[in-house]
Write an enzyme that holds these catalytic residues in place. Structure first.
Site, mmCIF file in Angstrom:
data_model
loop_
_atom_site.group_PDB
_atom_site.id
_atom_site.type_symbol
_atom_site.label_atom_id
_atom_site.label_comp_id
_atom_site.label_asym_id
_atom_site.label_seq_id
_atom_site.Cartn_x
_atom_site.Cartn_y
_atom_site.Cartn_z
ATOM 1 N N ASP A 32 48.177 23.039 40.046
ATOM 2 C CA ASP A 32 49.205 23.096 41.079
ATOM 3 C C ASP A 32 50.581 23.180 40.427
ATOM 4 O O ASP A 32 51.414 24.013 40.799
ATOM 5 C CB ASP A 32 49.096 21.867 41.976
ATOM 6 C CG ASP A 32 50.205 21.779 43.007
ATOM 7 O OD1 ASP A 32 50.409 22.743 43.766
ATOM 8 O OD2 ASP A 32 50.899 20.735 43.041
ATOM 9 N N ALA A 33 50.820 22.342 39.432
ATOM 10 C CA ALA A 33 52.113 22.323 38.747
ATOM 11 C C ALA A 33 52.346 23.607 37.947
ATOM 12 O O ALA A 33 53.447 24.175 37.982
ATOM 13 C CB ALA A 33 52.199 21.107 37.834
#
Length: 143
Positions: A32-33
């Site tokens: 996600d990051a």
């Protein structure tokens, strides 16, 4: 970038990891990051504009619904290994849920993020970028 990831590991004295042993939700967490950083980098590089406009554009690309649509484009291009990671992420039992997405979109997005995390931790940044470019091209065409 692959060299940058290696430098990060060296600088912080990080042990070699067996990426396949990570839980799919851990892979999704870092994925996600990594995905959001790529999206923000692309948006900022394209236009030096107001932060709220950048945030809105980024939010449209990182939301579960968009990531779920991207899977339709990406899945035929996954390697067998990536497909396996995607399915592990999609089928993982998460104790959280998306506020503004269907459970199907949320699970598919989790699978997408797991693949991104897997590629990032393996140091396959070029492959990660190629998949992101392939996946967001239809989204950008709709804008």
């Amino acid at each position: 970038m692959e060299k940058s990831v290696e430098y990060l590991k060296q600088l912080f004295d990080l042990p070699e990891v067996k990426v396949k042993q990570y839980s799919p939700l851990t892979l999704a967490y870092i994925g996600d990051a990594a995905y959001e950083l790529v999206v923000r980098t692309v948006l900022v590089s394209r236009a030096n504009t107001q932060v709220n406009k950048l945030h809105h554009a980024a939010s449209n690309l990182v939301k579960a619904e968009t990531q779920s649509r991207m899977i339709d484009v990406l899945e035929p291009h996954f390697t067998p290994e990536e497909e396996h990671i995607y399915k592990r992420g999609r089928n993982a039992k998460s104790y959280t849920s998306a506020k503004n997405a269907s459970i199907t979109d949320y699970r598919r997005a989790t699978g997408f993020e797991a693949v991104m995390g897997y590629l990032y931790l393996k140091g396959e940044f070029t492959r990660m970028l190629d998949l992101i470019k392939l996946g967001i091209a239809p989204e950008e065409a709709q804008e």
